[in-house]
Design an enzyme around this catalytic site. Sequence first.
Site, PDB file in Angstrom:
ATOM      1  N   LYS A 284     -38.293 -41.928 -57.747  1.00 37.91           N
ATOM      2  CA  LYS A 284     -38.161 -41.014 -56.605  1.00 37.91           C
ATOM      3  C   LYS A 284     -39.028 -39.775 -56.818  1.00 37.91           C
ATOM      4  O   LYS A 284     -39.311 -39.417 -57.960  1.00 37.91           O
ATOM      5  CB  LYS A 284     -36.688 -40.561 -56.491  1.00 37.91           C
ATOM      6  CG  LYS A 284     -35.745 -41.613 -55.969  1.00 37.91           C
ATOM      7  CD  LYS A 284     -34.329 -41.051 -55.886  1.00 37.91           C
ATOM      8  CE  LYS A 284     -33.348 -42.104 -55.383  1.00 37.91           C
ATOM      9  NZ  LYS A 284     -33.578 -42.495 -53.986  1.00 37.91           N
ATOM     10  N   ARG A 358     -27.375 -51.948 -53.697  1.00 37.82           N
ATOM     11  CA  ARG A 358     -27.017 -53.283 -53.197  1.00 37.82           C
ATOM     12  C   ARG A 358     -27.019 -54.297 -54.335  1.00 37.82           C
ATOM     13  O   ARG A 358     -26.305 -55.303 -54.269  1.00 37.82           O
ATOM     14  CB  ARG A 358     -27.969 -53.677 -52.063  1.00 37.82           C
ATOM     15  CG  ARG A 358     -29.414 -53.720 -52.469  1.00 37.82           C
ATOM     16  CD  ARG A 358     -30.362 -53.684 -51.272  1.00 37.82           C
ATOM     17  NE  ARG A 358     -30.549 -52.323 -50.752  1.00 37.82           N
ATOM     18  CZ  ARG A 358     -31.300 -52.022 -49.697  1.00 37.82           C
ATOM     19  NH1 ARG A 358     -31.930 -52.975 -49.054  1.00 37.82           N
ATOM     20  NH2 ARG A 358     -31.411 -50.779 -49.287  1.00 37.82           N
TER      21      ARG A 358
HETATM   22  N1  BES Z   1     -28.911 -43.633 -53.559  1.00 36.52           N
HETATM   23  C1  BES Z   1     -29.984 -43.928 -52.689  1.00 36.52           C
HETATM   24  C2  BES Z   1     -29.650 -43.611 -51.235  1.00 36.52           C
HETATM   25  C3  BES Z   1     -29.692 -42.167 -50.827  1.00 36.52           C
HETATM   26  C4  BES Z   1     -30.886 -41.498 -50.704  1.00 36.52           C
HETATM   27  C5  BES Z   1     -28.531 -41.497 -50.531  1.00 36.52           C
HETATM   28  C6  BES Z   1     -30.903 -40.180 -50.299  1.00 36.52           C
HETATM   29  C7  BES Z   1     -28.558 -40.185 -50.108  1.00 36.52           C
HETATM   30  C8  BES Z   1     -29.743 -39.524 -49.991  1.00 36.52           C
HETATM   31  C9  BES Z   1     -30.325 -45.405 -52.757  1.00 36.52           C
HETATM   32  O1  BES Z   1     -30.187 -45.977 -54.003  1.00 36.52           O
HETATM   33  C10 BES Z   1     -31.770 -45.531 -52.383  1.00 36.52           C
HETATM   34  O2  BES Z   1     -32.582 -45.046 -53.104  1.00 36.52           O
HETATM   35  N2  BES Z   1     -32.028 -46.180 -51.260  1.00 36.52           N
HETATM   36  C11 BES Z   1     -33.358 -46.332 -50.767  1.00 36.52           C
HETATM   37  C12 BES Z   1     -33.488 -47.739 -50.258  1.00 36.52           C
HETATM   38  C13 BES Z   1     -34.897 -48.117 -49.927  1.00 36.52           C
HETATM   39  C14 BES Z   1     -35.726 -48.212 -51.192  1.00 36.52           C
HETATM   40  C15 BES Z   1     -34.894 -49.433 -49.191  1.00 36.52           C
HETATM   41  C16 BES Z   1     -33.583 -45.320 -49.641  1.00 36.52           C
HETATM   42  O3  BES Z   1     -32.663 -45.092 -48.849  1.00 36.52           O
HETATM   43  O4  BES Z   1     -34.653 -44.744 -49.593  1.00 36.52           O
HETATM   44 MN    MN Z   2     -31.901 -45.779 -55.201  1.00 34.04          MN
END
Ligand code: BES
Ligand code: MN
Length: 498
Positions: A284, A358
């Site tokens: 990230k 997931r």
């Molecule tokens: N934990 C995150 C989701 C999230 C992101 C929650 C920002 C709250 C704020 C999750 O693990 C994630 O990174 N999801 C990705 C999925 C994507 C790679 C398909 C997302 O939402 O960007």
């Molecule tokens: Mn994630």
Amino acid sequence: MQYFVKSSEPQKQKTDCAIIPWLETSKVPAGLKALDKACGNAIKDAARRGDLSSKVGASTLLIGGANSPCKRILVVGCGKPESFDRKTFTKVTGIAAGALARTGAKDAVSYLSQALKSGRKEQAARRLAMDTVAAVEQATYRFDALKSKQHRQKPIALKRFGIAVSQSSERNAVSATLPQARAIAEGARLARDLGNMPSNRCTPRYLASVARKIAAKSKKASARILNPDEIKRLGMGALLSVAAGAVEPARLIVIQYRGTSAKTKPTVLVGKGITFDTGGISIKPGQGMDEMKFDMCGAAGVLGAMQATIELGLKKNVVAIVPACVNMPDGNATNPGDIVTTMSGQTVEILNTDAEGRLILCDALTYARRFKPDTIIDVATLTGACVVALGPFVSGLMTEDDKLAAGLLEAGELAGDQAWRLPLMKEYGEGLASNFADFANVAGREGGASIAASFLSRFTKDLRWAHLDVAGTAWKSGKEKGATGRPVGLLVQYLLNA
Ligand code: BES
Ligand code: MN
Ligand code: ZN
């Protein structure tokens, strides 16, 4: 905080502080005229001096006279009578509790419900108790154990909070609701503490220790923590792939609560327990990454709901399952394109290691089958897309079962912890097609919350299952950064209703 209900005449009620609503009508509420008189017309005089504001959010602290039954009178702005609804009630109750917390008052009695339209039914009295407790707990919550002494706020003197009602039927409904409201509040407090705790303290091992403590409170409950060897033997390749880059290994945390006969099928709650989400190799951006310590808020919500269930001794069978690990980049970490075999036997091409929630949930959902569940509800801070779609106000609810959806939506409504239904249909899964495995863990960006749910649905075939995406609701960002304790209210209310 202790809560109690009061139905005696206000002018006879001795208290450190009476909390009085002040509507735009600028009149002492009919039911509180005698109280004002007993206080030497403190309220009427203040109104005449122009000291009182009816603006929602305003509050004025008056001093009760020498012989007055209340040492203080907190007059709280409640706005227009016609727009004084449940949400405004909750808001002003929180404002009152926050203002009181800055005084030395040790107890208080709230007459704020006097501003609600009369003719309330039992349902409304239940909400009165739920909303009051939730608002007071919200306003008086502190998380400063990790600050050194001189940086901590002064402790709150307020210990006892009274809810005034005018009818005995209301009194009964409020009294009956208070234990439930308190259990929910305690569960939400646990969830908030866990969420706020940084990832160098709140580790998978720590979550496991909390689960053990929760289960130890009742003979009807037991905890089992599966270690990496056991997880491997079960074939949970997806869960292990997320933990691969971390020093601390994955845990599968299970609490089983038997509140009724063993023949009754349980409700299984599954909570995402990523104690920190760096994104893994699909790392990230740095901006705001600290908030990924909150990526175990699904687990925290499930543990909080389980604590409340045990505390209330609900006559239901409930199982909590928390897959817990850290998502880290490392030489051993999973790479994009890697393929894993899930516990279900289905293979997954991990195209993005940041879609890790997931992956840990799919194995936990497969594991849940062994409990022959009546219903499975998973709770996860799963997608940024859900935050974009719904903002911070409601959680995303996805299920193919309309009755289950209705039950969960109603529970959220009752508990003041709303959810909103998002679609879940085959089309959202189409993009998951993979050239190398049964399917991939990500598809396109658009409709991301439903795509994630569609991925999970491939592991819940023939089960009565719902998915709650709490990415927008489980914590607040910005100046008020911190966990909210959601969706403990929704979950416990659902269990109470079901
Ligand atoms: N934990 C995150 C989701 C999230 C992101 C929650 C920002 C709250 C704020 C999750 O693990 C994630 O990174 N999801 C990705 C999925 C994507 C790679 C398909 C997302 O939402 O960007
Ligand atoms: Mn994630
Ligand atoms: Zn995550």
